[in-house]
Design an enzyme around this catalytic site. Structure first.
Site, PDB file in Angstrom:
ATOM      1  CG  HIS A 195      -0.425   0.281   2.521  1.00  0.00           C
ATOM      2  ND1 HIS A 195      -0.105  -0.707   3.419  1.00  0.00           N
ATOM      3  CD2 HIS A 195      -0.119   1.438   3.145  1.00  0.00           C
ATOM      4  CE1 HIS A 195       0.350  -0.184   4.535  1.00  0.00           C
ATOM      5  NE2 HIS A 195       0.361   1.140   4.387  1.00  0.00           N
TER       6      HIS A 195
ATOM      7  CG  ASP B 136       0.221  -4.078   3.019  1.00  0.00           C
ATOM      8  OD1 ASP B 136       0.453  -3.490   1.942  1.00  0.00           O
ATOM      9  OD2 ASP B 136       0.017  -3.488   4.087  1.00  0.00           O
TER      10      ASP B 136
ATOM     11  CB  SER C 171       3.083   1.922   5.870  1.00  0.00           C
ATOM     12  OG  SER C 171       1.910   2.102   6.607  1.00  0.00           O
TER      13      SER C 171
END
Length: 451
Positions: free
Chosen positions: A80, A111, A200
């Protein structure tokens, strides 16, 4: 009042103190060496990517984190953070120097994404970097100290400290990676080390700087609830992405649910079987005759134990890891009977198909995928889904709206997005009214796009 100890005890205490100081010094030195190397491997990632929304193509920007995992400049991050829609990716090294990078591979199911730094630029500019080392995520224990390293809110090289709160957390997010599915095939590490937007893709590490997870998300509305992809999963996926650019998985179309507290209804002993919660319409499992409410006792001869949610991802992974076209043999309890069923797997696909913008029409669309068609009980995967229309543009004026499924333009059935691109190209060369057939709420309507 002062207390004194006999000389023998005093000597032992002194030895213990010296030993403790010595061990602390060794641990501190090891942590310093490990962390120095780790910090030199953590990078900031700036991304510019295309977004198809509201009838237009737009360029958006974002910031995330990553970790260099090889001497040839491979960088592991989240799917992402960097997607195939990225048009520009830049990496800020520990030296604060910035270089470009390219996407090597992408896997939204876990992910994870893999980048490669522009090594020519590294050599030309005499830059250096370090590669982090992986640790064993299977050896983690609850309460173990860990550190999250990354770029929260754009603050480069930030370190937060916490513990492993849970080393086997289950959650599946059907739209967790920009609308793509994630979490079906692995459990997650849960930590209370602060993970904020921008963290992230950065590493979750042990005290000696070993990467044991890739930070992925925080729990919105809660304090100190963060989640990371275990290093064991990340290493396997990264190795596959280097070779193939993607991870090919098998699909049978079975949605499982834990059997906890339901064994009595199915006359089962504990730790026996896994419940079928749903079967995708038209899927291999549906064609084989599997039904919701069945209990799978064996899968390819192996006994199933799906009593708890945390046991479901490994069961799904046991199917996904098979070569596409494999036969999955299921021993199924249905009522008082046990039947044997065989399903031939297909290639796993996302519900999210290719997207595009037809800007003169003010129209953005997404190709209907096989998974989307089955999920929405469409007769086939023909057509494109309207993502958005721009007010005042031809598509909006014609009456098209978000969620419509365009199946025909003129007499041409839109089986592939490329067909609609070709028709649009002809329209650009010679603008003429276009008769569009679209499905809305299972009803077919006609619309006219005018120049």
């Amino acid at each position: 009042m002062r207390h004194s100890f006999p000389p023998s005890i005093t000597g032992r205490l002194a030895a213990i103190t010296l030993l403790s100081l010595s061990l602390a010094g060794v641990a501190g030195a090891a942590m310093s060496r490990g962390f120095n190397r780790l910090l030199d491997a953590v990078v900031r990632i700036d991304v510019r990517e295309i977004e198809f929304t509201d009838g237009a193509k737009r360029i958006t920007g974002g910031v995330g984190s990553g970790v260099i995992i090889s001497s040839d400049g491979l960088v592991l991050t989240n799917a992402h953070v960097v997607s195939p829609q990225a048009v520009e990716v830049s990496i800020t090294l520990a030296s604060l120097e910035r270089v470009n990078a390219k996407l090597v591979g992408w896997d939204h199911w876990t992910d994870l994404a893999l980048l490669r730094i522009d090594l020519d630029a590294i050599k030309r500019r005499n830059l250096t970097f370090a590669a982090a080392e992986f640790g064993d995520s299977d050896e983690l224990f609850v309460g173990q100290t860990v550190f999250a390293v990354g770029t929260p809110h754009g603050l480069t090289r930030t370190v937060t400290r916490g513990i492993i709160s849970n080393n086997d957390r289950y959650f599946e997010d059907s739209r967790g990676v920009n609308g793509y599915e994630t979490g079906a095939f692995n459990t997650w590490l849960q930590t209370d080390a602060a993970i904020n937007p921008g963290n992230s893709g950065g590493p979750l590490v042990t005290e000696d700087g070993k990467v044991i997870g890739i930070n992925s998300r925080g729990y919105i509305g809660a304090d100190n609830l963060g989640f990371a992809i275990p290093a064991k999963v990340a290493r396997t996926v990264a190795a596959t992405l280097v070779k193939s650019g993607s991870v090919t998985r098998s699909y049978a179309g079975i949605g499982f649910r834990e059997l906890q507290d339901l064994e009595g209804f199915y006359s089962l002993s504990a730790n026996t079987g896994v419940l079928v919660a749903n079967v995708d319409v038209g899927s291999p499992a549906a064609k084989a005759g599997l039904r919701a409410g069945d209990v799978v006792l064996t899968l390819n001869g192996r006994k199933m134990d799906g009593r708890f949610p945390e046991q479901l991802p490994p069961i799904q992974q046991s199917i996904a890891s098979l070569p596409v076209g494999s036969t999955v043999r299921l021993g199924v309890k249905r009522g008082d009977q046990v039947v044997e069923l065989g399903a031939v797997t297909e290639k796993l696909e996302s519900r999210v198909g290719e997207e595009w913008a037809f800007e003169k029409w003010g129209l953005t669309v997404r190709k209907v995928s096989r998974a989307y068609a089955r999920e929405n009980q469409l007769t086939d995967e023909t057509g494109v889904v309207v993502l958005g229309v721009q007010p005042g543009y031809p598509a909006a004026e014609a009456g098209l709206a978000r969620g419509d499924i365009i199946t025909k333009v003129g007499s041409k059935t839109i089986a592939e997005l490329a067909q609609l691109k070709a028709l649009y190209g002809a329209y650009e060369a010679k603008p003429e009214p276009q008769l569009v057939e679209a499905q809305r709420s299972r009803r077919i309507s006609l619309y006219v796009i005018k120049p």
